[in-house]
Design an enzyme around this catalytic site. Structure first.
Site, PDB file in Angstrom:
ATOM      1  N   THR A 129      -5.009   0.266  -0.954  1.00 37.62           N
ATOM      2  CA  THR A 129      -5.080   1.336   0.031  1.00 37.62           C
ATOM      3  C   THR A 129      -6.536   1.773   0.110  1.00 37.62           C
ATOM      4  O   THR A 129      -7.344   1.365  -0.701  1.00 37.62           O
ATOM      5  CB  THR A 129      -4.193   2.515  -0.464  1.00 37.62           C
ATOM      6  N   GLY A 141      -4.409   3.224  -5.109  1.00 33.61           N
ATOM      7  CA  GLY A 141      -3.856   2.836  -6.397  1.00 33.61           C
ATOM      8  C   GLY A 141      -2.355   2.866  -6.526  1.00 33.61           C
ATOM      9  O   GLY A 141      -1.839   3.025  -7.628  1.00 33.61           O
ATOM     10  N   GLY A 142      -1.608   2.705  -5.422  1.00 29.66           N
ATOM     11  CA  GLY A 142      -0.159   2.628  -5.519  1.00 29.66           C
ATOM     12  C   GLY A 142       0.422   3.864  -6.183  1.00 29.66           C
ATOM     13  O   GLY A 142       0.013   4.999  -5.933  1.00 29.66           O
TER      14      GLY A 142
END
Length: 529
Positions: free
Chosen positions: A342, A424-425
């Site tokens: 992202t 970072g999910g």
């Protein structure tokens, strides 16, 4: 150490310098923070096309000085043909991560840009779209340098990516991944962005670009149709909020995990920790994270079907939950996997208008599919849905997927404003809490707070049970203390790890001075106007 940049006439931070420069140039040309963010978002969609793009989704918070923050949700819904029956007929028990069948949801990003330009116009913004997208078009047409993270992302899943339609033609050169530093062009994407600059962003969903997208989707036998594109709109919403000491914290509501970010900091605030970089600091944040993750994993989904989540931000839940944290011993709740790539970016202009913005394809390169007519890389955000109709979040046409994306904002009683965030999910709330507490609670300058060694609790690395990964620079005595407390510690072999996020921050003081920084883990910069 990341440099802390100082400015007074506005600032943009992004995980690629080219994007931050595009946004800062808009501020210098008289644009506002929203117009700067559109420019930065368009440029980074080109130069960091493995991390994000116009085939993904967008969320952002926009804050005018003295007015309530507003949240924009540009999240695509599952297509009309995205049904459990369709996937069962194709032999799937779970949704695939790559290829045509990973194209489950409509991309919302460009609708978010439209919302941004509409709000910008209502606040006096007057710069034309062609100016805002000029840099992005030039980078797509003339080329940008292949970054280390782009090359690494291809290497990590070369087989899965090259099997996705269009990927090899778009991202490979003579069957090989381009080397770091090589010039990478995207002529079809350049044409698409140029058309949107002249025809308008709505054209992506209801115009010529929509027709081109639909033709490719039909040829691929994808689950998304032109009717799904036409039906899509972004929404303007009230953000979630919680009190933290002498500040109000804000984040986006479901389907994002903004709730988890707020829970972590609200619980930490109640622990009364006095010293940064101590066992109590790190342990307290890890334990707060486990509680927040448990709520996220059971509560967050499409807001049309989500339950009462406001209760998790009330003292009646936060106080006893914080009191239940053992400051000597690790707890052992479960943690799901949380891969995801992202970009987070932020902007504040000279008038104090602030934007915290996040844009994503989910996994690196999303589904891996590149549409030949438009050069659009399609996201795979919908793979979080379940093919079990009795599950917590089953795949249903028209439903929005749960999102790891979360763009935070903080407003302090002393007049400061703070935009901050990270990719970072599932780790995003953890990285946000690390840089926030280091700066706000323990006085680190933005650059120092962002560069300091980070940790990540969870099972992102394929472990059988949750563990805590730390960068190699982490204090070994602190690692040992956390291990003795029951944390399953994993010391990475790198000092700055991509899986620890690409963070950024801008703080605007009450006197109007800006301080910002970008992460040494990425290719970014904070650029003053």
């Amino acid at each position: 150490m990341a440099e802390t940049v100082v400015g007074e006439n506005g600032m943009v931070v992004a995980p690629h310098r080219a994007a931050a420069e595009s946004g800062a140039a808009v501020l210098r040309a008289g644009g506002n923070a929203l117009e700067a963010m559109i420019a930065a978002a368009a440029t980074i969609a080109v130069v960091y096309s493995h991390m994000n793009g116009i085939g993904g989704d967008v969320f952002f918070i926009v804050v005018e000085p003295g007015r309530p923050p507003r949240a924009v949700s540009a999240c695509g819904r599952a297509g009309a043909r995205s049904t459990i029956a369709r996937y069962h007929e194709r032999g799937y028990d779970t949704l695939p991560a790559r290829g045509v069948d990973a194209m489950v949801t409509v991309p919302g990003a460009v609708s978010g840009w439209q919302q941004a330009i509409d709000i910008a116009g209502s606040l006096g913004g007057r710069l034309p779209r062609r100016d805002l997208l000029a840099d992005a078009i030039a980078y797509a047409k003339d080329g940008s340098a292949v970054t280390r993270s782009q090359a690494a992302a291809i290497a990590e899943d070369r087989e899965g990516l090259t099997q996705a339609p269009g990927f090899a033609d778009h991202f490979m050169v003579d069957g090989k991944a381009p080397e770091v530093g090589a010039t990478f062009t995207q002529p079809r994407l350049a044409d698409t962005l140029d058309h949107l600059a002249h025809a308008g962003f709505e054209d992506f969903y209801r115009g010529d670009i929509s027709a081109e997208i639909a033709a490719d989707l039909q040829q691929l036998d994808a689950a998304i149709t032109r009717a799904d594109l036409v039906a899509h709109t972004a929404t303007l919403e009230d953000p979630l909020s919680v009190r933290f000491d002498k500040a109000m914290l804000y984040n986006t509501p479901p389907p994002t995990q903004g709730l988890a970010s707020l829970i972590i900091l609200a619980l930490f605030d109640r622990l009364g920790i006095a010293r940064g970089e101590s066992f109590d600091h790190i342990h307290g944040l890890i334990e707060a994270t486990t509680r927040a993750a448990a709520v996220r994993d059971t509560e967050i989904r499409d807001p049309d079907v989500v339950g009462d989540i406001d209760r998790f931000l009330q003292a009646a839940w936060l106080d006893p939950t914080a009191a239940g944290i053992d400051m000597r011993q690790a707890s052992a709740p479960d943690a799901g996997p949380g891969d995801g790539d992202t970009i987070w970016a932020g902007a504040i202009d000279q008038d104090g208008l602030s934007v915290s913005f996040i844009q994503s394809l989910y996994w690196a390169f999303g589904s891996g599919v590149v549409l030949p007519r438009t050069g659009i890389v399609w996201q795979n955000r919908g793979i979080g849905f379940s093919l079990d109709p009795g599950s917590h979040d089953p795949l249903v046409p028209g439903r929005r997927p749960a999102h790891t994306l979360t763009p935070p904002f903080a407003r302090f009683d002393d007049g400061r404003a703070l935009v901050y965030g990270s990719m970072g999910g599932d780790g995003q709330p953890q990285f946000q809490s690390a840089i926030f507490t280091r700066h706000v609670c323990f006085g680190m300058e933005p650059g120092e707070a962002i560069a300091a060694p980070r940790w990540r609790w969870g099972r992102t690395w394929g472990e059988d049970r949750p563990g805590v990964a730390v960068e190699s620079r982490f204090d070994p005595d602190l690692v040992a203390a956390l291990s003795r407390a029951g944390h399953d510690m994993h010391v990475l072999d790198v000092p700055y790890a991509d899986q620890m996020g690409h963070a950024g921050m801008i703080v605007r003081r009450a006197d109007g001075r800006l301080l910002g920084a970008s992460d040494p883990r990425c290719d970014g910069a904070a650029v003053a106007a």
